[in-house]
Structure formats: structure tokens, C-alpha cells
Design an enzyme around this catalytic site. Structure first.
Site, PDB file in Angstrom:
ATOM      1  N   TRP A   1      -6.514  13.121   7.416  1.00  0.00           N
ATOM      2  CA  TRP A   1      -5.121  13.563   7.568  1.00  0.00           C
ATOM      3  C   TRP A   1      -4.866  14.956   7.000  1.00  0.00           C
ATOM      4  O   TRP A   1      -3.774  15.482   7.145  1.00  0.00           O
ATOM      5  CB  TRP A   1      -4.156  12.547   6.941  1.00  0.00           C
TER       6      TRP A   1
ATOM      7  N   CYS B   1      21.341  -0.579   3.159  1.00  0.00           N
ATOM      8  CA  CYS B   1      21.035   0.166   1.935  1.00  0.00           C
ATOM      9  C   CYS B   1      22.321   0.774   1.371  1.00  0.00           C
ATOM     10  O   CYS B   1      22.525   0.794   0.155  1.00  0.00           O
ATOM     11  CB  CYS B   1      20.002   1.254   2.199  1.00  0.00           C
TER      12      CYS B   1
ATOM     13  N   HIS C   1     -12.187   9.693   9.177  1.00  0.00           N
ATOM     14  CA  HIS C   1     -12.109   9.693   7.709  1.00  0.00           C
ATOM     15  C   HIS C   1     -13.481   9.314   7.168  1.00  0.00           C
ATOM     16  O   HIS C   1     -14.163   8.461   7.721  1.00  0.00           O
ATOM     17  CB  HIS C   1     -11.069   8.660   7.264  1.00  0.00           C
TER      18      HIS C   1
ATOM     19  N   CYS D   1      19.931   3.063   5.822  1.00  0.00           N
ATOM     20  CA  CYS D   1      20.637   2.176   6.758  1.00  0.00           C
ATOM     21  C   CYS D   1      21.926   1.624   6.140  1.00  0.00           C
ATOM     22  O   CYS D   1      22.167   1.764   4.940  1.00  0.00           O
ATOM     23  CB  CYS D   1      19.715   1.035   7.209  1.00  0.00           C
TER      24      CYS D   1
ATOM     25  N   LYS E   1     -10.379   7.379  12.254  1.00  0.00           N
ATOM     26  CA  LYS E   1     -11.766   7.241  12.716  1.00  0.00           C
ATOM     27  C   LYS E   1     -12.665   8.365  12.204  1.00  0.00           C
ATOM     28  O   LYS E   1     -13.863   8.199  12.083  1.00  0.00           O
ATOM     29  CB  LYS E   1     -11.838   7.118  14.234  1.00  0.00           C
TER      30      LYS E   1
ATOM     31  N   CYS F   1      15.095   4.664   2.803  1.00  0.00           N
ATOM     32  CA  CYS F   1      15.866   4.189   3.950  1.00  0.00           C
ATOM     33  C   CYS F   1      17.335   4.554   3.758  1.00  0.00           C
ATOM     34  O   CYS F   1      17.823   4.625   2.621  1.00  0.00           O
ATOM     35  CB  CYS F   1      15.693   2.678   4.074  1.00  0.00           C
TER      36      CYS F   1
ATOM     37  N   ASN G   1       0.841  -1.198   0.000  1.00  0.00           N
ATOM     38  CA  ASN G   1       0.000   0.000   0.000  1.00  0.00           C
ATOM     39  C   ASN G   1       0.873   1.244   0.000  1.00  0.00           C
ATOM     40  O   ASN G   1       1.742   1.396   0.863  1.00  0.00           O
ATOM     41  CB  ASN G   1      -0.887   0.024   1.253  1.00  0.00           C
ATOM     42  N   GLU G   2       0.654   2.093  -0.967  1.00  0.00           N
ATOM     43  CA  GLU G   2       1.337   3.392  -1.011  1.00  0.00           C
ATOM     44  C   GLU G   2       2.810   3.312  -0.602  1.00  0.00           C
ATOM     45  O   GLU G   2       3.241   3.923   0.382  1.00  0.00           O
ATOM     46  CB  GLU G   2       0.578   4.422  -0.179  1.00  0.00           C
TER      47      GLU G   2
ATOM     48  N   GLU H   1      -8.692   4.762  -4.597  1.00  0.00           N
ATOM     49  CA  GLU H   1      -9.247   5.347  -3.377  1.00  0.00           C
ATOM     50  C   GLU H   1      -9.634   6.795  -3.627  1.00  0.00           C
ATOM     51  O   GLU H   1      -8.916   7.525  -4.323  1.00  0.00           O
ATOM     52  CB  GLU H   1      -8.207   5.370  -2.245  1.00  0.00           C
TER      53      GLU H   1
HETATM   54  C1  GLA Z   1      -4.263   6.300   1.836  1.00  0.00           C
HETATM   55  C2  GLA Z   1      -4.191   4.845   2.205  1.00  0.00           C
HETATM   56  C3  GLA Z   1      -5.364   4.337   2.951  1.00  0.00           C
HETATM   57  C4  GLA Z   1      -5.888   5.353   3.902  1.00  0.00           C
HETATM   58  C5  GLA Z   1      -6.166   6.631   3.180  1.00  0.00           C
HETATM   59  C6  GLA Z   1      -6.784   7.698   4.012  1.00  0.00           C
HETATM   60  O1  GLA Z   1      -4.635   6.557   0.564  1.00  0.00           O
HETATM   61  O2  GLA Z   1      -3.876   4.013   1.138  1.00  0.00           O
HETATM   62  O3  GLA Z   1      -4.982   3.166   3.637  1.00  0.00           O
HETATM   63  O4  GLA Z   1      -4.944   5.574   4.908  1.00  0.00           O
HETATM   64  O5  GLA Z   1      -4.964   7.129   2.682  1.00  0.00           O
HETATM   65  O6  GLA Z   1      -6.983   8.863   3.275  1.00  0.00           O
HETATM   66 ZN    ZN Z   2      17.763   0.253   4.538  1.00  0.00          ZN
END
Ligand code: GLA
Ligand code: ZN
Length: 683
Positions: A320, A160, A363, A157, A361, A155, A149-150, A312
Site C-alpha cells: 500500500w 452517532c 505484499h 451518522c 497480492k 462515523c 484489526n486496526e 506486524e
Molecule cells: C495492516 C493490516 C494487515 C495488512 C497489512 C498490510 O497492518 O493489519 O491486515 O493489511 O496492513 O501492510
Molecule cells: Zn455512526
């Protein structure tokens, strides 16, 4: 089609039933059906549940989740869960945890908190994916895989650093070559042993600019290579999983969710390894519809215009962001159609049921904390679901029609913004967007493309702020113009090679012959200190104003050929009267140069002039600001999306009879579009 098993616009999103008891799952399914949801993304953050300890794997809950959805006719976007390793794993194998740019070793927590070069991370991720693929790759519900995910955490370290040294050895062969390319004679940085090479952290060559606070560096060549190396290292994590999945079923498309103009990863390189691009769109309140269109176009461009997935978007608020604004009534629907207009074949949300705890929570979600369907958001989601279902497969697989393109280049972005000078106010993404905007508002049909893409299918190619120009790119651009292409570039272009070494002999050396100019020097002033572009007599009648504002950088330009003309000159300072905007006839085409940061008014008028001078018809005529027109084409059939992004009624002329695919109504000639309304017109 992304996967012909579900010949509809996929509609659904992230679903985390593991946060709830099973009583709720039944209610979820009832509500999904009500909303016409046909796909759920599951297993995004479940690694800790799937693997409670090193030797135990437990897929029983995931089995149940998938079964519950599938027996109710809901398809699956199956994530691999590898964005967030279990706590026990970080504790047992601390090498997994990354070192951040401050040089600090991270502790466990959050997500995407792993070293991309950790062999142990890759081993465990691979093992999990092997088990998932074995179990689900041939499950009839699985339409697409969603890796991790995203991605995006760099890094620094020791591990790396070691890998970086090997990467450099492969790239440069000898230290002599590396020293040359990194220009290490400067400030006594010569490297005599590969082991001297370290990572660019705030303890070594990075620093926060004393004036702006922005991250900056004193080692341009090295940092550029580290970014390339990190983008590739993280890509290897993706490929590690991709290759395993493909062994079990090569026919299911695989993706990972991208984030628009996201600096750490060179998405054009990534997209080469993705079966379908998917991305997460979270516009800020201050983004207008053109900024949003720009990001969709960038994501569409990653795979040369193939339909992408809107993986998404929030149904309403985004927790956020600094201010969690509510999407006003009809805006979620409008932005969903905008994504489709821009080439998406899916409309998906984060998330389907709102979490009770954790940072997200508050979102937005399809099913809110209220827990039922009687909410504004749910009702809007439901209406859209109905509409999308009615569209069936009509527009699936169609491609956005564009006559023009702007170039977006990650390596150039890194190099330009890492350069100390000429100005700290330079913002590459904003700069590219300003040209996109001018093309978009002139309704030219715009793609965002990469440097390796084919230019020849476009009438106009714009390369804003193309600071770094590789030799082969310069040749490719010249060839394009020679054959009749219209090329536009700007100040700060053609200055350095792929190692950030300046081309000697007069700026912009590799493009000088094409543009017919020599930039002797460039002045950079604070944003509020402006100059003007005064249109020259020859071009006066083509522009709506005599003078336009410009700022930030001011090239001092000499015309070098008989074929080059000055379109605008400066009105102030010691370079008053000297050219700022030029055009050169080159082969069968023309090359334009804008030697400053010009106002939007100017860019809009310049593009208007270019389209007139070179007989490029806009997709539509007389469309007011706030109304977006985009066309998608399939089998010669044109679908015209008309989106009114304003809160007022707007009028446009659509010409001959057309049918709106959403309402079924027939329209002709001058029509009114209600506020935030959408039409999809078919000839
Ligand atoms: C990202 C993530 C999700 C979630 C959303 C909230 O896009 O991939 O898991 O955290 O942000 O906006
Ligand atoms: Zn590293």
C-alpha cells in the site's frame, strides 16, 4: 512475560489458510518449522466464513486450522474477525454502515467499514466473540487474543450524532455550560436545544484549507469533543469484545493491533484497557532508524515501558505504500532486532503466506508466490528464527532503560492541528520527533510518555508544542521542576485549556511563572523565511556554533524574573536581540524554553549542553550517527543492543568485556560493527 506458556521471543505472524486448499496447509507447516516459527495469528478476516447467515455459525474450518497448527507445535494469536462484517449483514442491517466525513453513507466493502455506535454491529460482534471464546478460550494453543484489526474509522451518522448528544449531556450537564465551553457566541452559533447539535462533517464545520488542502475546522471546541467521543466510541467496540473474552478465561492476554502515531485514536486511553500493547510497523523508505525508534518508543510508552508485541511488519515489500521498495538484505533482521531493542518481546510478520489475489497480492510474505524456501526472504526469515530461538527467554520481560522522556499527547495533537493559526506548517508528530531525535542522538535513553505518566523517574522531561495544558498538568510540571526536574518546552505551549479556550493575561499563562517569561506575541512566517538563534556570551563556550537556524514561529519574549537567563537571541527582524531560548531556575530544578522551531543542530547541542550542565551521563559515549544503542534491563542485568543501521563498518568503544548473545563472541574495548549488523551485549 506476555504469556509464560511460550518462553521465547514469539516469532510468526498473520496466517490466512482459508485462502488456500488443505494441501497447501501441510506445506505451510513444513516451512514454518523450517523457519522456527512458533506462533500464527489466525482468524483476522474470517467473519463471513464463520457466519454464513444470520442464524448459522460454522467453526469447522477454524477448528481445523488451529488443530493443524497446534499438532505441529505452533501457538495461536487468535483474532476475533470483527474488523470486517459479512456482506449479507451490511445489506440486511444498513445501519451498520458508517457515514463518512463528506456526509455520505458508505456501502459495503473493504474493512473497518462499520459505525462504532451501531448496536447491531456490537450485538453481532459480541455474539461471534462469545462463540469464539466459548470454543477456544481454554484451548492450549491460544497465547493471546487479537481483537478486530486496526480500528480507526470515524462515523458521522444520525445514530452517532444521537450518542454524541448524550455524551455531551453527561459531560457538560447544561447547554449553558456547553455554549460557554464551545465559545458559541462566536459567529452566532449558540445552541438552544440539544437536538441542534450535529456531527462535524465537510457539510457542516469542516473544510479543506484553501491554501494547503488540509482538513480544517471552524468549530474547535466541538471538533475536539467529537474526536474524544469517537475515540471512546470505537474503544467501546473493543471493550465489548474484551469483556466477553475475559469471562471465559481471564488469564489470556488481550490486545488489538495499533498503528503508531495514528491520529484518530487516543492510544494512551486505549492502552489502559489492553493487557499488552501490540502494533504494526511499516516504515517508509524515507524513515531513518530514529523515526522508527520514535514510533516504537511511543508504543512502548503506552503501557509505561512494559514489553510490547511487534504484531506486524513486512518481511520485504509493503503493497500500500506508493513505492513498494524491497527491504535490502539484512534490513528485515536489523529492524526486527531494533523492535526488540526498543522493547518488543515478539517479532511477527504480515504475512506468512503471500495472497494470490486481492490488494495485498504484492505484499511481502515469508512464503512468497514462488511457494518454496529457496528465496532470499525466506532464508533471512529462517536465519532470524534460529537466532531468536537461541535467545530463549533471556531478554523477555526486560525493560528499556531511559533517563529522559518526551511527552506525546493526543488531545493536544488534535487541538493544535485544528487551530486556525498561527501556521499551517505545524506538524505535531514531526515536532515531538525532533526533540526525541535530539535526545536519542545524544544517547540519553528516551521514553515517549503520556501526560498522565509519572515524570519523577526522569532527569529530563521535554514537552514539545504542548499547546493545550490542563490546569492540573501545569501544576504537575511545576511540582516536578520544584523538586529538581529539568523541563524543556517550546513555542506554542501553554496557550489553551482543554476546550481550546485561550488562557488570558499573557502567554503562556499557566507556565509563565515556571518559565519566568512572557510571550507578548508570536510571529509565523513561511518555512523558507528563517531567523537565527545567536548564543549569548554567557553560554557561548557550551555550544559548538555561534548561531543556529530557526523558522516557522518566532515568539517575542520578555524575561520576567531575576532567575531567568537568555541562552539565545534573534539576529534579525524587529525582535532582533530579544530572547528566543531561555532557562529559568525554579525550585531545585530548571525550566528551558525554545521560542521557535529550532534546527536539529541546535536541538542536539542544546540537549548536549543540558546533559553536561545537569550532569546526566549518556548511556554510551562517542557513538556515530547510524549506530543505535539501546539498553534493556532485567534483574539488574543490562543488555546493550548495538545496531549498525548504515552500510559501512562502524567503530565504537564498548568498555569492559561483554558477550554477544547472538554470536556467542566476546568483545572488549574498541570494536568494529559490520554494516547492518547487530550485537546484544551482556556484561
Ligand atoms: C495492516 C493490516 C494487515 C495488512 C497489512 C498490510 O497492518 O493489519 O491486515 O493489511 O496492513 O501492510
Ligand atoms: Zn455512526
Amino acid at each position: 512475560m506476555i504469556n509464560p506458556k511460550l518462553p521465547y521471543i514469539w516469532y510468526g505472524g498473520d496466517y490466512n489458510p482459508e485462502q488456500w486448499d488443505k494441501e497447501i496447509w501441510k506445506e505451510d507447516v513444513r516451512l514454518f518449522k523450517l523457519a522456527h516459527i512458533n506462533i500464527a495469528t489466525v482468524n483476522v478476516f474470517s467473519w463471513a466464513l464463520l457466519q454464513p447467515s444470520e442464524d448459522t455459525y460454522d467453526f469447522s474450518m477454524l477448528d481445523e486450522i488451529i488443530d493443524n497448527l497446534w499438532k505441529n507445535g505452533i501457538y495461536i494469536c487468535l483474532a476475533t474477525s470483527t474488523a470486517s462484517q459479512p456482506h449479507w449483514m451490511s445489506v440486511k442491517y444498513p445501519e451498520i454502515l458508517p457515514v463518512d466525513i463528506n456526509g455520505n453513507k458508505r456501502a459495503h466493502g473493504g474493512r473497518v467499514n462499520f459505525c462504532p455506535n451501531s448496536k447491531i454491529y456490537r450485538y453481532f460482534a459480541g455474539k461471534l466473540v462469545e462463540k469464539l471464546a466459548e470454543r477456544y478460550a481454554n484451548h492450549p494453543a491460544v497465547l493471546v487474543w487479537h481483537i478486530a484489526n486496526e480500528y480507526g474509522t470515524y462515523c458521522f451518522c444520525e445514530n452517532c450524532i444521537k450518542e454524541f448528544r448524550d455524551w455531551l449531556k453527561r459531560k457538560y450537564g447544561t447547554l449553558e455550560e456547553l455554549n460557554k465551553r464551545w465559545y458559541t457566541t462566536f459567529w452566532s452559533q449558540t445552541i438552544y436545544d440539544w437536538n441542534e447539535i450535529t456531527a462535524p462533517t465537510l457539510r457542516s464545520v469542516m473544510f479543506h484549507h484553501w491554501w494547503t488542502g488540509k482538513l480544517s475546522t471552524v468549530a474547535q471546541g466541538m471538533v475536539l469533543d467529537y474526536y474524544r467521543f469517537m475515540s471512546e466510541s470505537i474503544l467501546e467496540c473493543y471493550l465489548n469484545e474484551y469483556n466477553i473474552i475475559k469471562k471465559y478465561n481471564p488469564n489470556i492476554p488481550v490486545t488489538t493491533n495499533l498503528m503508531g502515531a495514528f491520529k484518530p485514536l487516543n492510544y494512551f486511553e486505549w492502552a489502559k484497557h489492553m493487557d499488552v500493547v501490540s502494533w504494526d510497523s511499516y516504515p517508509y523508505l524515507t524513515d531513518d532508524y530514529i523515526s522508527i525508534a520514535f514510533r516504537h518508543s511511543l508504543m512502548r510508552g503506552l503501557k509505561q515501558g512494559e514489553p510490547f508485541m511487534l504484531m506486524e511488519q513486512t518481511p520485504s515489500q509493503t503493497n500500500w505504500q506508493p513505492y513498494c521498495y524491497i527491504k535490502r538484505p539484512k534490513v528485515m533482521r536489523l529492524q526486527s532486532y531494533q523492535a526488540v531493542a526498543q522493547g518488543a518481546d515478539t517479532v511477527m510478520f504480515f504475512q506468512l503466506r503471500q495472497s494470490r489475489g486481492g490488494p495485498e497480492k504484492f505484499h511481502g510474505a515469508v512464503i512468497s508466490h514462488a511457494g518454496h524456501e529457496n528465496t532470499r526472504v525466506f532464508q533471512e526469515v529462517k536465519q532470524l528464527g534460529e537466532e531468536l530461538e537461541n535467545l530463549g527467554d533471556t531478554i523477555l520481560g526486560s525493560k528499556v532503560k531511559s533517563q529522559t522522556a518526551v511527552i506525546f499527547d493526543w488531545e493536544n495533537w488534535w487541538a493544535l492541528e485544528n487551530s486556525q493559526g498561527p501556521s499551517t506548517a505545524i506538524n505535531y508528530v514531526g515536532g515531538v520527533e525532533s526533540y526525541f531525535r535530539a535526545l536519542f542522538e545524544n544517547l540519553m535513553g528516551v521514553d515517549v510518555i503520556g501526560i498522565e505518566d509519572n515524570f519523577e523517574k526522569y532527569k529530563v522531561v521535554v514537552a514539545p508544542f504542548l499547546y493545550m495544558v490542563k490546569k492540573e498538568t501545569a501544576e504537575k510540571i511545576k511540582e516536578y521542576v520544584r523538586k529538581g526536574g529539568i523541563f524543556v518546552t517550546t513555542t506554542l505551549s501553554g496557550l489553551v485549556d482543554e476546550n481550546d479556550l485561550v488562557y488570558l493575561g499573557g502567554y503562556p499563562a499557566p507556565l509563565r511563572d515556571l518559565l519566568g517569561i512572557w510571550v507578548e506575541e508570536f510571529d509565523a512566517l513561511p518555512p523558507e523565511m528563517k531567523n537565527e538563534i545567536q548564543i549569548t556570551d554567557e553560554f557561548k563556550k557550551e555550544f559548538s556554533k555561534e548561531t543556529y537556524e530557526c523558522n516557522l514561529v518566532f515568539d517575542v519574549i520578555h524575561l520576567e524574573k531575576d532567575t531567568v537567563k537568555s541562552i539565545g537571541i534573534y539576529t534579525k527582524d524587529y525582535y532582533k536581540g530579544q530572547p528566543v531560548v531561555t532557562v529559568n531556575k525554579y525550585g531545585d530544578g530548571y525550566a528551558y524554553y525554545v521560542g521557535s522551531f529550532a534546527s536539529h543542530e541546535f536541538l542536539k547541542d542544546l540537549i548536549k549542553y543540558i546533559s553536561k550542565a545537569h550532569k546526566i551521563e549518556p548511556l554510551f559515549k562517542d557513538v556515530p550517527y547510524g549506530v543505535e544503542i539501546t539498553q534493556r534491563v532485567k534483574n539488574n542485568k543490562v543488555f546493550t543492543f548495538v545496531l549498525n543501521h548504515t552500510e559501512e563498518v562502524k567503530r565504537i568503544n564498548i568498555g569492559n568485556r561483554k558477550k554477544d548473545l547472538i554470536s556467542g563472541k566476546i568483545y572488549e574495548g574498541e570494536i568494529e560493527i559490520a554494516p547492518r549488523e547487530v550485537l546484544i551485549l551482556e556484561e
